[in-house]
Every structure is written in C-alpha cells, then in structure tokens.
Scaffold this motif. Sequence first.
Motif, PDB file in Angstrom:
ATOM      1  N   ALA A   8      12.270   0.156 -27.029  1.00 33.31           N
ATOM      2  CA  ALA A   8      11.825  -0.600 -28.207  1.00 33.31           C
ATOM      3  C   ALA A   8      13.023  -1.304 -28.841  1.00 33.31           C
ATOM      4  O   ALA A   8      13.172  -1.333 -30.056  1.00 33.31           O
ATOM      5  CB  ALA A   8      11.166   0.337 -29.216  1.00 33.31           C
ATOM      6  N   ALA A   9      13.872  -1.875 -28.005  1.00 36.34           N
ATOM      7  CA  ALA A   9      15.112  -2.473 -28.505  1.00 36.34           C
ATOM      8  C   ALA A   9      14.830  -3.744 -29.294  1.00 36.34           C
ATOM      9  O   ALA A   9      13.835  -4.429 -29.066  1.00 36.34           O
ATOM     10  CB  ALA A   9      16.040  -2.784 -27.334  1.00 36.34           C
ATOM     11  N   ARG A  10      15.697  -4.044 -30.226  1.00 33.50           N
ATOM     12  CA  ARG A  10      15.581  -5.275 -31.007  1.00 33.50           C
ATOM     13  C   ARG A  10      16.674  -6.243 -30.581  1.00 33.50           C
ATOM     14  O   ARG A  10      17.787  -5.835 -30.269  1.00 33.50           O
ATOM     15  CB  ARG A  10      15.703  -4.970 -32.499  1.00 33.50           C
ATOM     16  CG  ARG A  10      14.586  -4.060 -33.002  1.00 33.50           C
ATOM     17  CD  ARG A  10      14.616  -3.911 -34.498  1.00 33.50           C
ATOM     18  NE  ARG A  10      14.022  -5.048 -35.182  1.00 33.50           N
ATOM     19  CZ  ARG A  10      12.716  -5.136 -35.467  1.00 33.50           C
ATOM     20  NH1 ARG A  10      11.908  -4.165 -35.142  1.00 33.50           N
ATOM     21  NH2 ARG A  10      12.237  -6.191 -36.086  1.00 33.50           N
ATOM     22  N   ILE A  11      16.320  -7.524 -30.595  1.00 33.49           N
ATOM     23  CA  ILE A  11      17.279  -8.541 -30.161  1.00 33.49           C
ATOM     24  C   ILE A  11      18.335  -8.740 -31.253  1.00 33.49           C
ATOM     25  O   ILE A  11      18.006  -8.858 -32.429  1.00 33.49           O
ATOM     26  CB  ILE A  11      16.555  -9.875 -29.890  1.00 33.49           C
ATOM     27  CG1 ILE A  11      15.524  -9.674 -28.781  1.00 33.49           C
ATOM     28  CG2 ILE A  11      17.556 -10.975 -29.524  1.00 33.49           C
ATOM     29  CD1 ILE A  11      14.637 -10.866 -28.535  1.00 33.49           C
ATOM     30  N   GLU A  12      19.596  -8.748 -30.845  1.00 32.80           N
ATOM     31  CA  GLU A  12      20.661  -8.990 -31.819  1.00 32.80           C
ATOM     32  C   GLU A  12      21.230 -10.384 -31.711  1.00 32.80           C
ATOM     33  O   GLU A  12      21.537 -11.016 -32.700  1.00 32.80           O
ATOM     34  CB  GLU A  12      21.767  -7.939 -31.650  1.00 32.80           C
ATOM     35  CG  GLU A  12      21.260  -6.560 -32.061  1.00 32.80           C
ATOM     36  CD  GLU A  12      22.354  -5.550 -32.292  1.00 32.80           C
ATOM     37  OE1 GLU A  12      23.271  -5.478 -31.447  1.00 32.80           O
ATOM     38  OE2 GLU A  12      22.276  -4.835 -33.309  1.00 32.80           O
ATOM     39  N   GLU A  13      21.377 -10.876 -30.489  1.00 26.63           N
ATOM     40  CA  GLU A  13      22.017 -12.174 -30.332  1.00 26.63           C
ATOM     41  C   GLU A  13      21.690 -12.764 -28.960  1.00 26.63           C
ATOM     42  O   GLU A  13      21.586 -12.034 -27.978  1.00 26.63           O
ATOM     43  CB  GLU A  13      23.542 -11.970 -30.437  1.00 26.63           C
ATOM     44  CG  GLU A  13      24.307 -13.245 -30.686  1.00 26.63           C
ATOM     45  CD  GLU A  13      25.810 -13.066 -30.421  1.00 26.63           C
ATOM     46  OE1 GLU A  13      26.268 -11.907 -30.300  1.00 26.63           O
ATOM     47  OE2 GLU A  13      26.495 -14.095 -30.304  1.00 26.63           O
ATOM     48  N   ILE A  14      21.518 -14.089 -28.943  1.00 29.28           N
ATOM     49  CA  ILE A  14      21.387 -14.781 -27.657  1.00 29.28           C
ATOM     50  C   ILE A  14      22.410 -15.921 -27.643  1.00 29.28           C
ATOM     51  O   ILE A  14      22.153 -16.993 -28.183  1.00 29.28           O
ATOM     52  CB  ILE A  14      19.968 -15.370 -27.456  1.00 29.28           C
ATOM     53  CG1 ILE A  14      18.905 -14.280 -27.622  1.00 29.28           C
ATOM     54  CG2 ILE A  14      19.863 -16.019 -26.086  1.00 29.28           C
ATOM     55  CD1 ILE A  14      17.477 -14.784 -27.446  1.00 29.28           C
ATOM     56  N   PRO A  15      23.578 -15.696 -27.052  1.00 33.23           N
ATOM     57  CA  PRO A  15      24.549 -16.795 -26.963  1.00 33.23           C
ATOM     58  C   PRO A  15      23.978 -17.891 -26.067  1.00 33.23           C
ATOM     59  O   PRO A  15      23.342 -17.594 -25.055  1.00 33.23           O
ATOM     60  CB  PRO A  15      25.777 -16.154 -26.306  1.00 33.23           C
ATOM     61  CG  PRO A  15      25.526 -14.680 -26.319  1.00 33.23           C
ATOM     62  CD  PRO A  15      24.048 -14.480 -26.383  1.00 33.23           C
ATOM     63  N   THR A  16      24.184 -19.142 -26.458  1.00 30.08           N
ATOM     64  CA  THR A  16      23.541 -20.232 -25.718  1.00 30.08           C
ATOM     65  C   THR A  16      24.459 -20.860 -24.665  1.00 30.08           C
ATOM     66  O   THR A  16      24.014 -21.677 -23.857  1.00 30.08           O
ATOM     67  CB  THR A  16      23.082 -21.341 -26.685  1.00 30.08           C
ATOM     68  OG1 THR A  16      24.209 -21.759 -27.460  1.00 30.08           O
ATOM     69  CG2 THR A  16      21.985 -20.842 -27.608  1.00 30.08           C
ATOM     70  N   ASP A  17      25.760 -20.513 -24.679  1.00 28.43           N
ATOM     71  CA  ASP A  17      26.706 -21.285 -23.847  1.00 28.43           C
ATOM     72  C   ASP A  17      26.419 -21.249 -22.342  1.00 28.43           C
ATOM     73  O   ASP A  17      26.551 -22.272 -21.671  1.00 28.43           O
ATOM     74  CB  ASP A  17      28.173 -20.918 -24.133  1.00 28.43           C
ATOM     75  CG  ASP A  17      28.336 -19.579 -24.831  1.00 28.43           C
ATOM     76  OD1 ASP A  17      27.458 -19.235 -25.653  1.00 28.43           O
ATOM     77  OD2 ASP A  17      29.315 -18.885 -24.547  1.00 28.43           O
ATOM     78  N   ASN A  18      26.014 -20.092 -21.801  1.00 26.82           N
ATOM     79  CA  ASN A  18      25.783 -20.031 -20.351  1.00 26.82           C
ATOM     80  C   ASN A  18      24.684 -20.985 -19.899  1.00 26.82           C
ATOM     81  O   ASN A  18      24.854 -21.744 -18.947  1.00 26.82           O
ATOM     82  CB  ASN A  18      25.399 -18.611 -19.943  1.00 26.82           C
ATOM     83  CG  ASN A  18      26.622 -17.733 -19.773  1.00 26.82           C
ATOM     84  OD1 ASN A  18      27.724 -18.239 -19.541  1.00 26.82           O
ATOM     85  ND2 ASN A  18      26.445 -16.435 -19.909  1.00 26.82           N
ATOM     86  N   LEU A  19      23.552 -20.947 -20.586  1.00 23.60           N
ATOM     87  CA  LEU A  19      22.450 -21.829 -20.204  1.00 23.60           C
ATOM     88  C   LEU A  19      22.785 -23.285 -20.517  1.00 23.60           C
ATOM     89  O   LEU A  19      22.508 -24.180 -19.717  1.00 23.60           O
ATOM     90  CB  LEU A  19      21.151 -21.422 -20.925  1.00 23.60           C
ATOM     91  CG  LEU A  19      20.210 -20.518 -20.126  1.00 23.60           C
ATOM     92  CD1 LEU A  19      20.855 -19.196 -19.804  1.00 23.60           C
ATOM     93  CD2 LEU A  19      18.902 -20.300 -20.859  1.00 23.60           C
ATOM     94  N   ASP A  20      23.410 -23.507 -21.671  1.00 21.48           N
ATOM     95  CA  ASP A  20      23.793 -24.868 -22.037  1.00 21.48           C
ATOM     96  C   ASP A  20      24.678 -25.502 -20.960  1.00 21.48           C
ATOM     97  O   ASP A  20      24.493 -26.654 -20.588  1.00 21.48           O
ATOM     98  CB  ASP A  20      24.543 -24.877 -23.380  1.00 21.48           C
ATOM     99  CG  ASP A  20      23.593 -24.833 -24.567  1.00 21.48           C
ATOM    100  OD1 ASP A  20      22.387 -25.141 -24.376  1.00 21.48           O
ATOM    101  OD2 ASP A  20      24.039 -24.492 -25.684  1.00 21.48           O
TER     102      ASP A  20
END
Length: 413
Positions: A110-122
């Motif tokens: 039941a983990a909660r999202i803390e961060e999604i860095p965008t640089d890899n996909l960008d």
Amino acid sequence: MPRLVMKFGGTSVADLERIKNAAQKVKQEVENGFEVIVIVSAMSGKTNEMVGWVQETSPLYDAREYDAIVSSGENVTAGLMALTLQEMDIPARSWQGWQVPLKTTSAHGAARIEEIPTDNLDAKFGEGMKVAVVAGFQGIAVDGRITTLGRGGSDTTAVAFAAAFSAARCDIYTDVDGIYTTDPRVVPNAAKLKKISYEEMLELASLGAKVLQTRSVELAMRFKVPLRVLSSFEADISTNAGTLVCDEEEIMENNVVNGVAFVRDEAKMTLVSVADRPGIAAAIFGPLADAGINVDMIVQNISEEGRTDMTFSCPVDQVLRAEKALNGAKESGEINYHGLVSDKDVAKVSVVGIGMRSHVGVAKQMFDVLAREGVNIKVITTSEIKISVLVDRKYMELAVRALYDEFELEHAT
Ligand code: ASP
Ligand code: MG
C-alpha cells in the motif's frame, strides 16, 4: 509537444489481440500529435492469481516478497505493449517502476508515491521516442525494494504521471464506457454521466463504485488533472467520449444528486454500555486503528446514568479482528463494556451530489423513500455532499432502485 497519459486496465490488455487493439488507440493519439505515456495493468486475472500463490505459500507472508511477486504482471504487459507498438513502427520502449524511478514510501502492499523525476523519460522523448510504456502499480522504496500501490493502483500511477509530466489529460481505458449514476448491474437502465466533479467522484469511489482507485481521484483533484474514463472496446477514439472527471466549475448545471453508491459487505458493531467519560472514544478507536480496522460510520447513543452505547461500521471481513482488538482492550482494562453485538448482514447505501450544498431537504427525501419501501435505517452519516445509511443487506438493491427513481437519475447527465 503536448503530452497525454493513456492507462489500460487488465481487461483492456487481457490477451495479445486486446493489446493490439489498445496499441491502435495509442497510435491514433501519436498521430494526433501527442507524446504518450502509456500505463498498463497486468492481464486480467494475473494479479489475483499471484496473490493466491503468495497466500498459499506463506499465510503470514513477508510483504516485500508479496510486492516482488505481484508487481510482475505489469512488467509483462509493458514489454508486450512496447513490442506491439514497435511492430507498428512507433518508437516505443517499456519502463518498470524502478527504472523511471517512481519513488514510493516503504509501506509494502500500500505504498504511496513520493516523487517521479521526469529526466529519464524526458531525455528519451528528446531523442525521438514517441511512447513510454510504464508498468503501473509498482515503484521503488528508498532501500531499493520493489513496492506496490495497493489493488487498483495503476489508476494512481497514471494520474501521478499525468501530474508529473503536465499531461493535457489522463485517459483511463477500461471495460465500461464511463461513470454511471449507479451500478448498471442493479439498475439496468442507469444513465451515464458526461461529466462529474472530482469531489463527487471521490465520494462515489470511496463509497463502493469500483471504476477508479480512490487515491487516483484524490490525486487528480489535488493536481487538477482532467481525467477521462472510457471504454477500450470502442474502435474510434474521436467519438468515444466516456465521462470526464473535472473541476466542478466546468460543470454548468449540477444535479442535486448525481449518484447512488453502495457497499454490500458491511458490518455494524455495537459496544453495549460503555462508561461515558472523556477519552472513551479514543480508548475504543485507538486499538481498532492499531489493528488496521477501517472504521467508517460512528454513532454514540444518548447516555444514561453515565453509560452509553457506541456503534460503528466496518467491512464484514474485519469483524473478527475488530472483536479481538476490543476484547483485548477490555481485558487490559483500557475499556469496559457489557456486551459486543456484531451485525454482519448490513449494507451501506449512499446518495452523492454537489447540488446538496445548496439544496435543503435531500436527507428528508431520502428517508421518506426508504420509509415508503419499508426499509429500516440502522445508522446515518452525512457530509456536505453525501448521505449514507446502513440497511439490512437483503434490502440493498431495493433501496438503490427506489433512490434512483426518486432522484430521477435516469435524466442525469
Ligand atoms: N494489477 C493490479 C491489480 O489488479 C493493479 C491494477 O490493475 O490497477 O490490482
Ligand atoms: Mg482498476
């Protein structure tokens, strides 16, 4: 380039044929000029199957291994979706949660999202990639272990990506063609809504409508992500409108009531004759919270000679655990009650609508209808935009239909 998030649920990627069908829709959006982030669920049935394997192997399983296992279904569909798109000459690749990385808390299962860095996909979009296919439901904790976001969590993955990448919209493709004013299995001619506000959707999701994970709606509301629910079985995406979940300002005329929701498997528990003193509620609900009981409605009855009855509701499959927690608290002297009565045959029926804020008399109307149908109300709770009642489970369908008619939900849009 504008970005779009498209999420495909388990039935929409149930086999190779359906994955191809979903990929066709992605292709259309690429042709419409979007860079697309596709979020996929596991093929339908796969997650359940793996949960079963875990329980059979180890009833008191290590939640980290549970996550390692049940997250794998999404890896398969992400890879297959990327391959299918490549076969259609669309530059695409797959990403597992940890590769993005989608960082979460370490509350396994039941983990909660803390961060999604965008640089890899960008960076990859910058190199000409058109579609990033991301495995939904999974992430990585700070200690490097794989986590999952709770059942139905791919919806939340999708909304979180839409927020992080400032997507124009988040489209949730599923096996129903939108949000209905109630469950069509109970009211066969239930109307489909064109638009619904975040707040109403949040209430409906947490009151038992299973189309979207509640947390995904919370997140969409917080980041104002326009969310569309639509069927993956309609061929032409340009005419497939589904239901838009959006800000209430974008809805011209709000219905007073926009939906009837229900939860079938509820239980009502009453502590008979507890001492009515300051701190008694904390002493009762503390141990229940520690035992992980999802307490919903709470009613404290009038007090006589310093003693009172306390009633609450919770999911029926938590009754045993709740009884254990309360008996434990009684034995240790934290609370003192004369009896504990569990009624396992109740259901919760709720009406929801933003229009209730400015309309008085909805509660009276609801109670009148139930009285006319001979349905006894056991517990009532209200919020600004919803009224919920507990009734005997055998009357649940009757109550839903009667309320549906009373509030003229077949005309809702
Ligand atoms: N596959 C996961 C589940 O069945 C996550 C999801 O589909 O949203 O709960
Ligand atoms: Mg789902």
